[in-house]
Design an enzyme around this catalytic site. Structure first.
Site, mmCIF file in Angstrom:
data_model
loop_
_atom_site.group_PDB
_atom_site.id
_atom_site.type_symbol
_atom_site.label_atom_id
_atom_site.label_comp_id
_atom_site.label_asym_id
_atom_site.label_seq_id
_atom_site.Cartn_x
_atom_site.Cartn_y
_atom_site.Cartn_z
ATOM 1 N N HIS A 6 -13.841 -2.065 -0.888
ATOM 2 C CA HIS A 6 -12.815 -1.723 0.105
ATOM 3 C C HIS A 6 -13.028 -2.545 1.385
ATOM 4 C CE1 HIS A 6 -9.630 1.479 0.431
ATOM 5 N NE2 HIS A 6 -9.620 1.033 1.679
ATOM 6 N N SER A 60 0.827 -1.209 0.000
ATOM 7 C CA SER A 60 0.000 0.000 0.000
ATOM 8 C C SER A 60 0.863 1.260 0.000
ATOM 9 C CB SER A 60 -0.880 -0.020 1.257
ATOM 10 O OG SER A 60 -1.407 1.253 1.502
ATOM 11 N N LYS A 93 -8.789 0.011 -9.040
ATOM 12 C CA LYS A 93 -9.425 -0.655 -7.893
ATOM 13 C C LYS A 93 -10.545 0.224 -7.338
ATOM 14 C CE LYS A 93 -8.188 -2.635 -3.377
ATOM 15 N NZ LYS A 93 -8.566 -1.770 -2.263
ATOM 16 N N TYR A 141 -2.511 5.489 -3.709
ATOM 17 C CA TYR A 141 -3.516 6.484 -3.366
ATOM 18 C C TYR A 141 -3.088 7.744 -4.081
ATOM 19 C CZ TYR A 141 -5.946 3.955 0.383
ATOM 20 O OH TYR A 141 -6.718 3.071 1.092
ATOM 21 N N THR A 148 -6.227 3.033 -6.396
ATOM 22 C CA THR A 148 -7.474 2.959 -5.634
ATOM 23 C C THR A 148 -8.317 4.198 -5.889
ATOM 24 O OG1 THR A 148 -6.452 1.601 -3.937
ATOM 25 C CG2 THR A 148 -8.438 2.789 -3.303
ATOM 26 N N GLN A 167 0.026 -0.387 -4.628
ATOM 27 C CA GLN A 167 -1.286 0.276 -4.599
ATOM 28 C C GLN A 167 -1.057 1.768 -4.406
ATOM 29 O OE1 GLN A 167 -2.555 1.536 -1.370
ATOM 30 N NE2 GLN A 167 -4.143 2.596 -2.547
HETATM 31 C C1 LIG Z 1 -6.419 -2.827 7.749
HETATM 32 C C2 LIG Z 1 -6.751 -2.561 6.308
HETATM 33 C C3 LIG Z 1 -6.011 -1.608 5.619
HETATM 34 C C4 LIG Z 1 -6.297 -1.335 4.283
HETATM 35 N N1 LIG Z 1 -5.543 -0.421 3.610
HETATM 36 C C5 LIG Z 1 -5.760 -0.214 2.306
HETATM 37 C C6 LIG Z 1 -4.920 0.659 1.562
HETATM 38 O O1 LIG Z 1 -3.985 1.238 2.089
HETATM 39 N N2 LIG Z 1 -5.187 0.834 0.246
HETATM 40 C C7 LIG Z 1 -6.236 0.194 -0.381
HETATM 41 O O2 LIG Z 1 -6.436 0.372 -1.585
HETATM 42 N N3 LIG Z 1 -7.025 -0.644 0.292
HETATM 43 C C8 LIG Z 1 -6.813 -0.863 1.617
HETATM 44 N N4 LIG Z 1 -7.621 -1.729 2.291
HETATM 45 C C9 LIG Z 1 -8.688 -2.430 1.576
HETATM 46 C C10 LIG Z 1 -8.096 -3.673 0.931
HETATM 47 O O3 LIG Z 1 -7.235 -3.324 -0.125
HETATM 48 C C11 LIG Z 1 -9.141 -4.592 0.365
HETATM 49 O O4 LIG Z 1 -9.927 -3.928 -0.592
HETATM 50 C C12 LIG Z 1 -10.048 -5.180 1.439
HETATM 51 O O5 LIG Z 1 -9.333 -5.443 2.628
HETATM 52 C C13 LIG Z 1 -10.649 -6.464 0.925
HETATM 53 O O6 LIG Z 1 -11.542 -6.992 1.835
HETATM 54 P P1 LIG Z 1 -11.153 -8.171 2.859
HETATM 55 O O7 LIG Z 1 -10.324 -7.549 3.933
HETATM 56 O O8 LIG Z 1 -12.491 -8.619 3.349
HETATM 57 O O9 LIG Z 1 -10.393 -9.232 2.096
HETATM 58 C C14 LIG Z 1 -7.352 -2.024 3.631
HETATM 59 C C15 LIG Z 1 -8.075 -2.988 4.328
HETATM 60 C C16 LIG Z 1 -7.784 -3.262 5.646
HETATM 61 C C17 LIG Z 1 -8.579 -4.328 6.369
#
Ligand SMILES: Cc1cc2nc3c(=O)[nH]c(=O)nc-3n(C[C@H](O)[C@H](O)[C@H](O)COP(=O)(O)O)c2cc1C
Length: 310
Positions: free
Chosen positions: A180, A9, A156, A33, A59, A31
């Site tokens: 997300h 990330s 995404k 932002y 994203t 990834q």
């Molecule tokens: C703790 C945490 C941090 C996350 N940080 C990001 C991030 O920095 N960038 C991003 O695009 N998605 C982030 N996400 C979303 C994930 O990329 C992803 O879309 C999501 O976790 C998928 O669902 P799942 O946790 O049920 O597998 C984060 C999710 C979690 C749980």
């Protein structure tokens, strides 16, 4: 080591350079932002390119942070963890030691070079970045990123056919159907519900991946049956990581794999290509939709159609 790409990330603790140094054999995705500051954005793309990232995932569903009311109980204020969490860590000294040693409190490794000195702790940095996330993430911005990024580009945050077609128009190689992990827009559709229209629109010409809620091998099979080329896992592997470090994450992946293989054997479909929409039946209690085969047996006792069920 399992050949599965890892997506780092923008706001990860380890930087691109640290990770590429530590695990040179990893298939690294990045990834992004999209921040307002174009120079920072372009520098991050350059850094990703330099360390050998082959896929960039931009994203699009986080131009503002969702309100995340469920998460507010974790904090006393936006920068201070609630006492119950601190107590929890104190009661698990071995875990706390493993999590905090040798780096100490986490920082946002990728962003350190752009952050003012007094805002380099993870809490301050997160606030700083939230303010600098671009609020104008247009298709033109994505087209510009496409021009600059020579590798594969995934968009995404796609939940409908129209946006998937736009992503294809600007030259993206694929889309990630995601809400997300349910962490952003409260009330966003389930990704399995959104997937079929995206696959029908662009599945023949783009990669279509899905995430949000993958917890078992059967979740992977459902996504594949509805046309996803693959899935991404967030929390399934993060839970393993939090409990058992690298071995815990590996164990989570092995569980998903074993469950998927077991399911495929039970279905009598030994390859992923054979898992298609015919493997699925919509529950008679779900509202009827056109994207899954409807059977006469989807009529409930008493003659109501599924849509009549509250
Ligand atoms: C703790 C945490 C941090 C996350 N940080 C990001 C991030 O920095 N960038 C991003 O695009 N998605 C982030 N996400 C979303 C994930 O990329 C992803 O879309 C999501 O976790 C998928 O669902 P799942 O946790 O049920 O597998 C984060 C999710 C979690 C749980």
């Amino acid at each position: 080591s399992r050949g599965i790409p890892f997506t780092l990330s923008t706001v990860s603790c380890a930087s691109l350079e640290t990770l590429a140094d530590a695990v040179p054999e990893a298939r690294l995705w990045f990834q992004l932002y999209v921040l307002d500051d174009e120079a920072v954005r372009n520098d991050m793309l350059e850094r990703a390119k330099n360390v050998g990232v082959d896929t960039l995932m931009v994203t699009t569903d986080t131009v503002v942070l969702g309100r995340r009311e469920w998460d507010s109980r974790s904090y006393l204020n936006p920068r201070r963890l609630a006492l119950s969490y601190l107590l929890d860590a104190a009661l698990h000294p071995q875990w706390a030691y493993r999590a905090l040693w040798p780096q100490g409190l986490p920082t946002l490794g990728n962003l350190m070079k752009y952050l003012p000195r007094e805002q380099q702790s993870a809490g301050s940095a997160a606030g700083y970045i939230n303010q600098r996330m671009t609020r104008r993430l247009t298709w033109e911005v994505l087209a510009d990123i496409r021009q600059r990024w020579p590798g594969k580009l995934l968009v995404k945050g796609i939940l409908n056919a129209e946006d998937a077609l736009e992503a294809r128009r600007i030259g993206a190689d694929g889309v990630v159907v995601t809400n997300h992990g349910g962490r952003q827009l409260d009330g966003a559709p389930a990704t399995l519900d959104a997937l079929p229209e995206v696959v029908d629109a662009v599945g023949d010409s783009m990669h279509v991946l899905l995430d949000s809620g993958i917890r078992r091998g059967s979740d992977i099979a459902k996504a594949v049956a509805l046309g996803a080329e693959g899935v991404l896992c967030g929390r399934a592997t993060l839970y393993g990581l939090a409990l058992g470090g690298e071995a815990g994450a590996a164990h989570a992946i092995d569980l998903l794999k074993d469950q998927l293989h077991n399911l495929m054997a039970q279905l009598g479909r030994p390859t992923l290509e054979q898992i298609d929409r015919r493997c699925l039946r919509r529950s008679p209690y779900a509202s009827p939709r056109g994207d899954l085969p409807q059977r006469p047996s989807d009529t409930l006792p008493g003659g109501e159609t599924p849509g009549d069920v509250p």
